[in-house]
Structures are given as C-alpha cells and as structure tokens.
Scaffold this active site. Structure first.
Site, mmCIF file in Angstrom:
data_model
loop_
_atom_site.group_PDB
_atom_site.id
_atom_site.type_symbol
_atom_site.label_atom_id
_atom_site.label_comp_id
_atom_site.label_asym_id
_atom_site.label_seq_id
_atom_site.Cartn_x
_atom_site.Cartn_y
_atom_site.Cartn_z
ATOM 1 N N LYS A 76 0.852 -1.190 0.000
ATOM 2 C CA LYS A 76 0.000 0.000 0.000
ATOM 3 C C LYS A 76 0.888 1.240 0.000
ATOM 4 O O LYS A 76 1.992 1.220 0.556
ATOM 5 C CB LYS A 76 -0.885 -0.056 1.248
ATOM 6 C CG LYS A 76 -1.927 1.040 1.401
ATOM 7 C CD LYS A 76 -2.788 0.779 2.641
ATOM 8 C CE LYS A 76 -3.844 1.832 2.877
ATOM 9 N NZ LYS A 76 -4.719 1.497 4.030
ATOM 10 N N SER A 151 -9.642 1.617 3.208
ATOM 11 C CA SER A 151 -8.800 2.458 2.384
ATOM 12 C C SER A 151 -7.790 1.676 1.540
ATOM 13 O O SER A 151 -7.206 2.238 0.615
ATOM 14 C CB SER A 151 -8.037 3.462 3.259
ATOM 15 O OG SER A 151 -7.179 2.780 4.156
ATOM 16 N N SER A 175 -9.563 -1.056 7.222
ATOM 17 C CA SER A 175 -9.050 -0.864 5.861
ATOM 18 C C SER A 175 -8.376 -2.056 5.217
ATOM 19 O O SER A 175 -8.089 -2.006 4.020
ATOM 20 C CB SER A 175 -8.091 0.322 5.827
ATOM 21 O OG SER A 175 -8.830 1.502 5.797
HETATM 22 N N1 GLN Z 1 -12.718 3.541 6.803
HETATM 23 C C1 GLN Z 1 -12.105 3.853 8.055
HETATM 24 C C2 GLN Z 1 -11.730 5.310 8.097
HETATM 25 O O1 GLN Z 1 -12.034 5.993 7.181
HETATM 26 C C3 GLN Z 1 -10.941 2.968 8.298
HETATM 27 C C4 GLN Z 1 -9.695 3.442 7.667
HETATM 28 C C5 GLN Z 1 -8.545 2.547 7.952
HETATM 29 O O2 GLN Z 1 -8.677 1.464 8.499
HETATM 30 N N2 GLN Z 1 -7.369 3.033 7.632
HETATM 31 O O3 GLN Z 1 -11.151 5.766 9.020
#
Ligand code: GLN
Length: 467
Positions: A76, A151, A175
């Site tokens: 990532k 994400s 994410s």
């Molecule tokens: N969707 C969650 C957020 O927007 C989780 C993001 C993540 O795990 N990095 O914070």
C-alpha cells in the site's frame, strides 16, 4: 485466478514452472487490467524480473531456496520501500522518495518475496471506498461501477485481479478487512502490536496495524508469519512469540454479533452459514451486543485526535509539496497544507484538533478513552465465555462509486463492524463466504483472543474445508 504460492513453489521445484514465467504472467495481467482498475500507482517491472530470474537460477543450481522465494506482493502507498515513491495517495507527499524500508518490507525481502508494485489507497488511509485518493478512485475488480472498498482498495483490487499472491494493507478501522470483503478475499487485521509499524505512515498510531490480503488463505498465513513478530524499532511492538500455524481442529463455541439493519443478502448469507456450521457440531449463539451505538463516535473521536497530531509534520518544509509563493513561515505552512491535503483529511484534522482543544478535551477525548477501555474489558469477558466472535465484515455488499461521497456520515457508518477490533486491539480475520445475486462478495469476520491469530486461521480453514 493466480495459483497459490505454495502450488507455484511446488511446481517450480518439480521443474514444471518457473518464477520468471509466474512473474511475467502477473506483469501481463497488470498491463492488461491496471489501466482500468487504477489499483497500482507504480509497477516495479525490472526489479521484479531480476529477482525472479535470480530465484530460478538458485533452483537450477539446487541452492537453498528461502521460504517465500518468488512470492509476489504489492505494498500500500503508506508502507515505505527504500528508493521508491511513498505518497499515502496524497498531493502533500508529491515527489517524496523513501530512504528506507519498513520492517515488513525488510522481512519479506529477507524471505525472498518479490515486491511487484505500489498500491493506490485513500489519502492517508482515510476512507472506506478508495474515492479519497489524490490519484483517482480504484474500480471494483469484478463489477464495474462499484467500489473495491477502502482504504486499502488498490491492494484489494490488485490481489483479486491476480497481480500478486499477497497484498499488504493497513487497518486502522477496517481498511484491510472491508476491502478484502468487498473483493472476495481473506484479510487479516493482526492483534495490535503483532506487526511492526516501523515504516508505516501513521494515521492513528494506537489503532494502525499492517495486515495481508489474499485470495488464498495459505498465502495470507505465510505472509503473516513472516511480517509478524517483535521489532525493537516500534515501541508498541509485542514480544509475544509468533507460533507457526499448524492446522488444528477449529474452535467450536462461537458468539454471533448481528446488529439490526443488515442488508438482507448479508443477513441471509450469515444465517445460512450458521445453519451449516450447526449441522457440523458448532455451537453458534446470537448474543446482544450492547455497544453498537458507541463504536463509530469513539473511533472517530480518538482516530481524528491522533491524526491531527500525526499529520502536523506535513508542513511544506520537511516533506513533499511546498507552496510556491509563501511570504512567511506561517503562510508557507498554511498554503502548503491547504494545497496538499484533500477534503477528507482536512475534515479529520479539524475534528481532531477540536476534540483535543482545552475546552472540549474531557468531554470528548477522555470520555472516548473510557469507552475504549470498557469495550476492551467487555470483549475480554466475552472471549472468556466463547472461543471466538463472528460478525459480518460489512453490513452491506460493495456500494456504487459516488454513492456515499456526498455524505461523510453515511461513509463513516459503513465502518461500524470493523472499527470494533481496532478499538479493542483484538485480531480479526475477514473470510469470503458468499455472493449476492448480482455477483458481489459477502464476508464474515472472526475475532479472537489477543495474539490468537492461529485460532482464527483454524476456524477459517474449517469453513473452506481444506488445506
Ligand atoms: N474507513 C475507516 C476510516 O475511514 C478505516 C480506515 C482505515 O482502516 N485506515 O477511518
């Protein structure tokens, strides 16, 4: 679909396949499908081919082969790889090249794995659909017009499209698990402290964990075993030993946490699975989880607070983007940050600064810390009565591109079921279990005791029924 790494390795050792051919196949898939998916921001073609050739040469010489030789993976865009761009999919890190490797990258490299590319993601890992990337959204690998989740949406799409055996993501509130669920993959959020965060761009440090995604459970377990374990360069790294996974009979006493308002096809898939497990002698008990309403507010108070502090370092002086016409230090900071950060990141910095402000600190931040503690204790108590917890990974199947972008609260609510494990620190594994009528994946999430990743693997194996 790419064959599993174990199958590839066995075929190579039998002389029926080569690492170079497998790497070329993956590169061809990338050339054919990455332009429409937008999953990878950079492809390490030459490096990957060179590494693959070297492992084939080792095989030819019958030299010892490291445990992950030729395993293809992507990282990532918030995990540092020396000599390569690192951007958290943000304009503010434009042009930044990492001077060092994250610990996870060092370990995979030492084990012989080949890094084939850098994956798109939501800016600073903030988002649930990969629509917050400065480099454009990622498409769903199965059905166009849908989001791959976020994400780590680029990582998920890359693994689902056969670009790699394993993709590395990061999971602060879901994410890894939610995009894995949206793309029909396995995805692990390890116990907090299990995997070193050294070289991971921080979003909310007391929540962040790097985790693997894969179409194949064996490959996920393999990668996990190499990235996990104590690292003196991360002060929150755990010294708890990582025991190699041995297939064992699955734990059978499961508590099921099913909130109201699940999408009917998700609910149906879960009850069908419950029935099948019960026929096989599993004890499945639906329990009333009393804290659903507290998860999202607690998560967003604490993570935005940590993010506002972590992201203070992007000031236009030390990294990446610098505003062109600043006349003073103050305007340099303000303009660089205004130009460099996207809308969602700004929203979270503002929210985090607010909850940490002198007048509101106790009302929000202290209170949220108390709720976090209570959730942990409640979960420990629950796990003393049950072997593991089962819950959906997402309340809905993948949604459409653009469907939630105008309403941040709706987007935040899509994290309901995954933020739980980050708030408490427990390990959680996403397992693909079914598909909707439209052909979109549905996932189950298993949560277990601290450091009991192997228990989750055993349970997941019981569901695929092989290994
Ligand atoms: N969707 C969650 C957020 O927007 C989780 C993001 C993540 O795990 N990095 O914070």
């Amino acid at each position: 679909m790419t064959p599993s790494y174990r199958a590839l390795r066995a075929a190579v050792l039998r002389g029926e396949a080569t690492f170079i051919a497998a790497t070329e196949t993956a590169l061809n898939e990338i050339t054919a499908h990455n332009p429409s998916l937008n999953a990878l921001l950079e492809v390490y073609t030459e490096e990957a081919l060179t590494a693959a050739r070297a492992w084939d040469a080792a095989v030819a010489k019958r030299a010892p082969l490291p445990p992950l030789a030729g395993l293809l993976y992507v990282h990532k865009d918030n995990i540092a790889v020396a000599g390569h761009r690192l951007g958290a999919s943000s304009r503010i890190l434009e042009g930044f090249v990492s001077p060092y490797n994250a610990t996870v990258i060092e370990r995979l490299k030492a084990a012989g794995a080949i890094c084939i590319g850098r994956a798109n993601c939501d800016e600073f890992a903030m988002g649930s659909s990969n629509e917050n990337s400065a480099y454009g959204p990622v498409a769903h690998p199965w059905l166009s017009g849908y989001v791959p989740g976020g994400s780590s949406g680029g990582s998920a799409a890359a693994a689902a499209a056969g670009f790699c055996h394993v993709a590395l993501g990061s999971d602060t509130g879901g994410s890894v698990r939610q995009p894995a669920a949206f793309c029909g993959l396995y995805g692990l959020k390890p116990t907090y402290g299990r995997v070193s965060r050294y070289g991971l761009i921080a979003y909310a440090s007391s929540f962040d964990q790097i985790g693997p995604l894969s179409a194949n459970l064996e490959d996920l377990i393999l990668a996990y075993e190499y990235i996990a374990g104590f690292d003196p360069r991360d002060a929150t790294s755990s010294t708890e030993a990582v025991e190699p996974y041995q297939p064992t009979p699955p734990p059978k006493k499961w508590a099921w946490l099913l909130p109201e308002g699940l999408h009917p096809e998700v609910e149906q898939a879960l009850t069908t699975l419950q029935g099948r497990l019960q026929e096989r002698g599993f004890h499945c008990e639906n329990i009333d989880f009393p804290y659903w309403d507290y998860l999202i507010p607690t998560y967003y108070v604490l993570t935005t607070a940590e993010a506002s502090s972590n992201l203070a370092r992007y000031d236009g002086v030390r990294y990446g983007h610098r505003a062109a016409e600043a006349t003073s230090l103050e305007t340099l900071y303000a303009r660089s940050r205004s130009e460099g950060f996207g809308k969602e990141v700004k929203r979270r910095i503002l929210l985090g600064t607010f909850v940490l402000s002198a007048g509101y600190y106790d009302a929000y931040y202290t209170r949220a810390q108390q709720v976090r503690r209570l959730l942990y204790e409640y979960t420990e108590e629950l796990l003393s009565q049950y072997d593991l917890l089962a819950l959906p990974t997402s309340a809905t199947p993948p949604f459409r591109l653009g469907e939630k972008t105008t309403d941040p609260i709706q987007m935040y609510l899509s994290d309901l079921l995954t933020t739980y494990a980050n708030l408490t620190g427990h390990p959680a594994l996403q397992v693909p279990i079914a598909q909707t009528q439209a052909g979109l994946p549905i996932g189950l999430q298993l949560m277990g005791p601290m450091y009991a990743e192997n228990l989750l693997f055993a349970a997941a194996h019981a569901m695929v029924g092989n290994l």
